[in-house]
Design a protein around this motif. Structure first.
Motif, PDB file in Angstrom:
ATOM      1  N   ALA A 153       0.830  -1.210   0.000  1.00  0.00           N
ATOM      2  CA  ALA A 153       0.000   0.000   0.000  1.00  0.00           C
ATOM      3  C   ALA A 153       0.861   1.255   0.000  1.00  0.00           C
ATOM      4  O   ALA A 153       0.610   2.198  -0.769  1.00  0.00           O
ATOM      5  CB  ALA A 153      -0.928  -0.006   1.209  1.00  0.00           C
ATOM      6  N   LEU A 154       1.875   1.307   0.857  1.00  0.00           N
ATOM      7  CA  LEU A 154       2.715   2.491   0.932  1.00  0.00           C
ATOM      8  C   LEU A 154       3.532   2.669  -0.345  1.00  0.00           C
ATOM      9  O   LEU A 154       3.778   3.798  -0.792  1.00  0.00           O
ATOM     10  CB  LEU A 154       3.633   2.400   2.147  1.00  0.00           C
ATOM     11  N   GLN A 155       3.961   1.564  -0.942  1.00  0.00           N
ATOM     12  CA  GLN A 155       4.687   1.651  -2.204  1.00  0.00           C
ATOM     13  C   GLN A 155       3.799   2.252  -3.294  1.00  0.00           C
ATOM     14  O   GLN A 155       4.226   3.122  -4.061  1.00  0.00           O
ATOM     15  CB  GLN A 155       5.169   0.262  -2.629  1.00  0.00           C
ATOM     16  N   ALA A 156       2.551   1.797  -3.355  1.00  0.00           N
ATOM     17  CA  ALA A 156       1.631   2.305  -4.377  1.00  0.00           C
ATOM     18  C   ALA A 156       1.269   3.765  -4.137  1.00  0.00           C
ATOM     19  O   ALA A 156       1.171   4.558  -5.083  1.00  0.00           O
ATOM     20  CB  ALA A 156       0.370   1.445  -4.406  1.00  0.00           C
ATOM     21  N   ALA A 157       1.072   4.143  -2.879  1.00  0.00           N
ATOM     22  CA  ALA A 157       0.607   5.500  -2.571  1.00  0.00           C
ATOM     23  C   ALA A 157       1.734   6.518  -2.530  1.00  0.00           C
ATOM     24  O   ALA A 157       1.561   7.664  -2.970  1.00  0.00           O
ATOM     25  CB  ALA A 157      -0.125   5.500  -1.228  1.00  0.00           C
ATOM     26  N   LEU A 158       2.912   6.103  -2.014  1.00  0.00           N
ATOM     27  CA  LEU A 158       3.980   7.072  -1.745  1.00  0.00           C
ATOM     28  C   LEU A 158       5.291   6.754  -2.446  1.00  0.00           C
ATOM     29  O   LEU A 158       6.213   7.575  -2.443  1.00  0.00           O
ATOM     30  CB  LEU A 158       4.245   7.158  -0.236  1.00  0.00           C
ATOM     31  N   GLY A 159       5.399   5.544  -3.014  1.00  0.00           N
ATOM     32  CA  GLY A 159       6.654   5.163  -3.639  1.00  0.00           C
ATOM     33  C   GLY A 159       7.692   4.651  -2.677  1.00  0.00           C
ATOM     34  O   GLY A 159       8.871   4.539  -2.996  1.00  0.00           O
ATOM     35  N   THR A 184       6.311   7.370  -7.512  1.00  0.00           N
ATOM     36  CA  THR A 184       5.081   6.762  -8.021  1.00  0.00           C
ATOM     37  C   THR A 184       4.952   7.089  -9.509  1.00  0.00           C
ATOM     38  O   THR A 184       5.668   7.971 -10.024  1.00  0.00           O
ATOM     39  CB  THR A 184       3.866   7.309  -7.273  1.00  0.00           C
ATOM     40  N   PRO A 185       4.054   6.414 -10.239  1.00  0.00           N
ATOM     41  CA  PRO A 185       3.890   6.731 -11.666  1.00  0.00           C
ATOM     42  C   PRO A 185       3.587   8.190 -11.940  1.00  0.00           C
ATOM     43  O   PRO A 185       4.044   8.756 -12.934  1.00  0.00           O
ATOM     44  CB  PRO A 185       2.720   5.820 -12.081  1.00  0.00           C
ATOM     45  N   SER A 186       2.832   8.830 -11.041  1.00  0.00           N
ATOM     46  CA  SER A 186       2.473  10.238 -11.240  1.00  0.00           C
ATOM     47  C   SER A 186       3.529  11.197 -10.709  1.00  0.00           C
ATOM     48  O   SER A 186       3.477  12.403 -10.983  1.00  0.00           O
ATOM     49  CB  SER A 186       1.136  10.535 -10.556  1.00  0.00           C
ATOM     50  N   GLY A 187       4.476  10.674  -9.923  1.00  0.00           N
ATOM     51  CA  GLY A 187       5.441  11.536  -9.265  1.00  0.00           C
ATOM     52  C   GLY A 187       4.862  12.288  -8.080  1.00  0.00           C
ATOM     53  O   GLY A 187       5.486  13.205  -7.549  1.00  0.00           O
ATOM     54  N   ARG A 188       3.657  11.875  -7.668  1.00  0.00           N
ATOM     55  CA  ARG A 188       2.971  12.515  -6.544  1.00  0.00           C
ATOM     56  C   ARG A 188       2.448  11.441  -5.595  1.00  0.00           C
ATOM     57  O   ARG A 188       2.393  10.264  -5.940  1.00  0.00           O
ATOM     58  CB  ARG A 188       1.797  13.362  -7.054  1.00  0.00           C
ATOM     59  N   ALA A 189       2.029  11.867  -4.405  1.00  0.00           N
ATOM     60  CA  ALA A 189       1.331  10.964  -3.492  1.00  0.00           C
ATOM     61  C   ALA A 189      -0.050  10.693  -4.077  1.00  0.00           C
ATOM     62  O   ALA A 189      -0.768  11.634  -4.435  1.00  0.00           O
ATOM     63  CB  ALA A 189       1.219  11.583  -2.111  1.00  0.00           C
ATOM     64  N   GLN A 198      14.182   8.241   3.400  1.00  0.00           N
ATOM     65  CA  GLN A 198      12.823   7.982   2.929  1.00  0.00           C
ATOM     66  C   GLN A 198      12.422   9.117   1.983  1.00  0.00           C
ATOM     67  O   GLN A 198      12.100  10.218   2.435  1.00  0.00           O
ATOM     68  CB  GLN A 198      11.847   7.916   4.101  1.00  0.00           C
ATOM     69  N   PRO A 199      12.453   8.896   0.665  1.00  0.00           N
ATOM     70  CA  PRO A 199      12.127   9.987  -0.272  1.00  0.00           C
ATOM     71  C   PRO A 199      10.782  10.645   0.012  1.00  0.00           C
ATOM     72  O   PRO A 199      10.657  11.873  -0.086  1.00  0.00           O
ATOM     73  CB  PRO A 199      12.141   9.285  -1.634  1.00  0.00           C
ATOM     74  N   ALA A 200       9.770   9.855   0.375  1.00  0.00           N
ATOM     75  CA  ALA A 200       8.444  10.432   0.613  1.00  0.00           C
ATOM     76  C   ALA A 200       8.473  11.398   1.795  1.00  0.00           C
ATOM     77  O   ALA A 200       7.671  12.343   1.843  1.00  0.00           O
ATOM     78  CB  ALA A 200       7.413   9.330   0.853  1.00  0.00           C
ATOM     79  N   ARG A 201       9.373  11.175   2.734  1.00  0.00           N
ATOM     80  CA  ARG A 201       9.517  12.101   3.859  1.00  0.00           C
ATOM     81  C   ARG A 201       9.957  13.481   3.357  1.00  0.00           C
ATOM     82  O   ARG A 201       9.635  14.510   3.948  1.00  0.00           O
ATOM     83  CB  ARG A 201      10.533  11.538   4.865  1.00  0.00           C
ATOM     84  N   GLU A 202      10.671  13.472   2.236  1.00  0.00           N
ATOM     85  CA  GLU A 202      11.149  14.720   1.633  1.00  0.00           C
ATOM     86  C   GLU A 202      10.219  15.190   0.514  1.00  0.00           C
ATOM     87  O   GLU A 202      10.597  16.050  -0.286  1.00  0.00           O
ATOM     88  CB  GLU A 202      12.567  14.499   1.112  1.00  0.00           C
ATOM     89  N   LEU A 203       9.026  14.596   0.463  1.00  0.00           N
ATOM     90  CA  LEU A 203       8.011  14.933  -0.542  1.00  0.00           C
ATOM     91  C   LEU A 203       8.492  14.637  -1.959  1.00  0.00           C
ATOM     92  O   LEU A 203       8.107  15.309  -2.921  1.00  0.00           O
ATOM     93  CB  LEU A 203       7.569  16.389  -0.405  1.00  0.00           C
ATOM     94  N   ALA A 204       9.321  13.599  -2.072  1.00  0.00           N
ATOM     95  CA  ALA A 204       9.727  13.066  -3.372  1.00  0.00           C
ATOM     96  C   ALA A 204       9.057  11.704  -3.520  1.00  0.00           C
ATOM     97  O   ALA A 204       9.378  10.773  -2.774  1.00  0.00           O
ATOM     98  CB  ALA A 204      11.241  12.938  -3.452  1.00  0.00           C
ATOM     99  N   ARG A 229      -0.395  20.569  -4.937  1.00  0.00           N
ATOM    100  CA  ARG A 229       1.008  20.524  -5.342  1.00  0.00           C
ATOM    101  C   ARG A 229       1.605  19.129  -5.305  1.00  0.00           C
ATOM    102  O   ARG A 229       2.456  18.787  -6.131  1.00  0.00           O
ATOM    103  CB  ARG A 229       1.811  21.454  -4.434  1.00  0.00           C
ATOM    104  N   TYR A 230       1.139  18.283  -4.350  1.00  0.00           N
ATOM    105  CA  TYR A 230       1.839  17.029  -4.103  1.00  0.00           C
ATOM    106  C   TYR A 230       0.998  15.766  -4.304  1.00  0.00           C
ATOM    107  O   TYR A 230       1.528  14.666  -4.141  1.00  0.00           O
ATOM    108  CB  TYR A 230       2.390  17.016  -2.671  1.00  0.00           C
ATOM    109  N   THR A 231      -0.279  15.863  -4.623  1.00  0.00           N
ATOM    110  CA  THR A 231      -1.110  14.660  -4.679  1.00  0.00           C
ATOM    111  C   THR A 231      -1.748  14.473  -6.051  1.00  0.00           C
ATOM    112  O   THR A 231      -1.825  15.404  -6.860  1.00  0.00           O
ATOM    113  CB  THR A 231      -2.214  14.678  -3.609  1.00  0.00           C
TER     114      THR A 231
END
Length: 783
Positions: free
Chosen positions: A221-227, A644-649, A635-641, A344-346
């Motif tokens: 789930a976290l991989q799909a949602a946040l990468g 994911t396919p969209s490059g967003r959360a 953790q890239p997602a912690r840095e808002l990176a 901006r991020y989702t």
């Protein structure tokens, strides 16, 4: 598979079921009379202290026990607790310990020994009648043994001969995919890396592990949602959060050191919402043992500001209710949503908004089992918080819809921008030390191409690319004859896995079973045609190699990696470390290997140098792991990176599952008792739930009991019908009334694992449905 009846009582040699817990001794003993009482004392505190004292006395750990208390979870030469994966204190706490951790360590440090004389006295058939408690209570294994079919006994074997036997069997297979290499969370990072390297150099990705049964839903789930397959929050975020939502976890037993974080959060005014079918001890109040003033004054601290008793499987509907309330609030209060963050991020917000709007409150109440007023209470806490953290465990993941539920957690967090900043984010609780490190360091039956490319470049091998078998499919393959060699690094596979009899049958159909263990357990008795038990060092013991005493590393639930160094003399001079055992197997199996196995074992720094080339985030490994507290994996997602396919959360717009059971069916969840760690049972007591001298029980809602003419203490039969139509039954269990929603029940694993068929696994995560077993409960016939 045909229907099976599993009765209470000792496990026979053919049923694969668990045995009863005796009072001790060299074999089974009679069960004490069961009792139940309400337990309203705070979690931890003097109850935990008394329990620890009893354990130290029982295991005669008068010297090593106190020494371990002051070395466990310490930087600068300490060893990592082999229990849960809660992070070590970041402020230098000298007693960063808990009751269950001390039990676990003293259980490992016992002076009792199991050597050649023990196996000479007892046949496997006899040992199969013993309880699981009695098997482990015999003490530490001291030398490698091989099964002698003529005498039905294990007999000593030298290490070279044991490795040679494994090598012959593996080389003789028609395909490397006829072997499976199982891992439990006890394995350190260095051994983990060598284990997966050996398996892949051999030619297979058949790497089932305990995560397949616990947190694969979280990772997917976290991989799909946040990468990223991990949570983004760390211990500092727990200390800064305004609101904490604790879902599907009994922290007082499964992650007791979390109680410190909850008590601290309450004292600073944070809101703490517990979401669970049962009101557990961690959701009440605690006395933190290392707070000497509170201990002296018997002063407890609340650990909750709101408790939500959701129906089993209803967490996703509850979360969607919180989201719906926040979205409704945003119609008149623009600050209810973090519009800038969402824009901006989702990705996918409008679809999710439409889904929430289309879901009625009536449906949310019915599916969650929670009144709208209580959902709104939780939503108001969430909306009022600037920094919210959500933590969860197996009560969320071990369902058909576990992946969707974890993604719903992320959905709720995204609505208010609770990601990438202090005091916020998703924080799954791993239940076993280094189970997260196992996955990080390569134990994955579905490896990514990037990981395999780096492994090939650094190690000079050509790893297989096709996905391997997970736990459920390994059990199926053993039964079908497609897996002929099973090698288990730690754990107790026969009891931890679902469908106990079917799992045992699969192990017995193997040509060879090998278990690397510290103590005798049920898996050693449901063996293949040939079988080995290989004893290894424990986490508390010094690991002497040619270049001196070695340390191994572990990763906790929050991605901190730190060094662990044993403190005491090994239980036997014949024990080998797990890395040394893996290297011995590899040399015997891969005679042409160019991997420097001997060099690796001489000095584990050399293993870490190779790991640094393969594992992202492990650069400069040897230096960084020796820093105070080690280091945190990026953790890239912690840095808002977001990778994911969209490059967003990404928001998820999954439909709600149908949680309420049909007709007279009850949804049963399995759980641990307080006096238990995974499949290790310390006693028949469950202090926090007020239960004594019994494990063969089912906790039920009072109205459900009365509707079936069942009173507390009555004997009942529990019948589960699997997806494949087969039935499984437990007979003459004690029914106990307990506070939980109607249509819900709970009982202990591993005893109740027999009710989970091999076909009963999530199509989203492939995890067995240990928290979503459809059963019927009826009074037992008079005997």
């Amino acid at each position: 598979m045909t229907a099976s009846d599993v009765n209470r009582g000792p496990a026979g040699p053919d049923d694969g079921a668990v045995g009863r817990t005796p009072t001790g001794g060299d074999g089974p003993a009679d069960r004490k009379r069961p009792s139940q009482r309400l337990y309203n004392h705070p979690a931890a505190g003097w109850g935990a202290a008394k329990s620890v004292g009893r354990v130290l006395v029982k295991e005669h750990a008068f010297v090593d026990g106190p020494r371990a208390v002051f070395r466990m979870n310490h930087e600068n030469g300490g060893f990592d607790c082999p229990g849960c994966a809660w992070p070590d204190d970041i402020k230098g706490l000298k007693l960063d310990i808990c009751e269950n951790g001390i039990k676990h360590v003293t259980w490992e440090m016992t002076p009792k020994r199991v050597g050649a004389d023990f196996f000479a006295r007892h046949t496997v058939a006899e040992l199969s009648t013993w309880s699981d408690f009695a098997l482990e209570d015999q003490g530490r294994l001291t030398e490698p043994v091989v099964y002698d079919a003529v005498r039905d006994r294990y007999a000593p074997i030298s290490w070279p001969d044991a490795f040679a036997l494994i090598g012959r069997e593996l080389r003789g297979l028609d395909s490397p995919n006829e072997a499976a290499f199982y891992t439990s969370g006890r394995l350190g990072n260095e051994a983990t890396f060598l284990y997966q390297l050996m398996a892949r150099e051999f030619g297979t990705n058949n790497l089932p592990d305990c995560s397949n049964m616990c947190h694969d839903a979280s990772g997917r789930a976290l991989q799909a949602a946040l990468g990223t397959g991990k949570g983004t929050a760390d211990l500092a975020d727990w200390e800064a959060a305004d609101a904490l939502f604790i879902m599907g976890v009994n922290a007082a037993s499964n992650a007791p050191r979390m109680l410190t974080a909850l008590a601290d959060a309450y004292r600073r005014g944070a809101q703490i919402v517990h979401v669970n079918p049962l009101i557990e001890a961690a959701a009440t109040r605690t006395i933190v043992p290392h707070d000497m003033t509170d201990m002296a004054l018997f002063k407890s601290t609340p650990t909750s500001t709101l408790t939500i008793q959701v129906r089993v499987g209803g967490d996703m509907a509850f979360l969607r209710g919180v989201a719906k309330a926040v979205l409704e609030e945003s119609a008149h209060d623009p600050k209810a949503l973090d519009h800038e963050f969402i824009g901006r991020y989702t990705f996918g917000f409008e679809d999710y908004r439409a889904l929430c709007e289309a879901t009625s409150w009536e449906q949310l109440e019915e599916q969650s089992g929670v009144p709208r007023a209580d959902i709104l209470k939780a939503a108001r806490i969430y909306s009022a918080s600037d920094r919210t953290l959500v933590s969860w465990c197996l009560g969320i993941t071990q369902h058909e819809h576990g992946v969707d539920t974890v993604r719903e957690i992320v959905n709720v967090l995204l609505l208010r921008g609770n990601l990438g900043r202090e005091g916020a984010g998703p924080s799954p609780v791993r239940g076993h030390s280094n189970v997260q490190g196992n996955r990080t360091c390569g134990i994955d039956h579905r490896p990514t191409p990037d990981f395999l490319d780096r492994l090939a470049d650094a190690c000079g091998i050509d790893p297989p690319r096709e996905h391997g078998l997970d736990t459920v499919r390994t059990i199926e393959a053993m039964n079908e004859g497609r897996v002929k060699v099973f090698l288990g690094m730690g754990g107790n596979f026969a009891l931890a896995a679902p469908d106990t009899a079917y799992t045992a049958q699969g192990l017995r159909r193997c040509a060879l079973t090998v278990h690397v263990s510290t103590k005798l357990n049920r898996s050693h008795l449901v063996h293949g045609g040939k079988a080995l038990i290989l004893p290894c060092l424990g986490r508390t013991e010094k690991d002497h190699q040619r270049r001196g005493v070695q340390g191994t590393t572990v990763e906790d639930s929050m991605s901190m990696v730190h060094l662990s160094v044993g403190m005491k003399k090994p239980a036997s001079p014949h024990l080998l470390s797990e890395p040394a055992i893996i290297a011995g197997i590899a040399r015997a199996t891969l005679p042409g290997s160019r991997t420097p196995w001997e060099s690796y074992i001489e000095d584990y720094d050399r293993i870490r140098d190779t790991m640094a080339q393969v594992l992202l985030g492990f650069e400069d490994f040897n230096r960084r792991v020796r820093l105070p507290l080690g280091f945190r994996i990026r953790q890239p997602a912690r840095e808002l990176a977001f990778l994911t396919p969209s490059g967003r959360a990404e928001f998820s717009a999954a439909g709600l599952p149908d949680a309420p059971p049909p007709g007279d069916v009850i949804v049963l969840q399995t759980m641990r008792s307080h006096d238990q760690w995974n499949t290790t049972i310390y006693s028949d007591n469950d202090r926090y739930r007020g239960v004594s001298n019994i494990r063969t029980l089912i906790l039920m809602n009072g109205e459900d009991m009365r509707a079936r003419d069942i009173a507390t203490g009555d004997l009942v039969d529990i019948t589960a019908t699997a997806r494949d139509g087969s039935r499984r039954r437990l007979k003459r269990y004690r029914a106990i009334e307990y506070s939980m929603p109607r249509g819900c029940a709970a009982g202990y694993m591993p005893e109740m694992n027999v009710l989970v068929a091999a076909s009963d696994y999530s199509r989203q995560s492939d995890q067995p449905l240990m928290k979503n077993i459809m059963v019927r409960v009826t009074p037992s016939p008079q005997q």
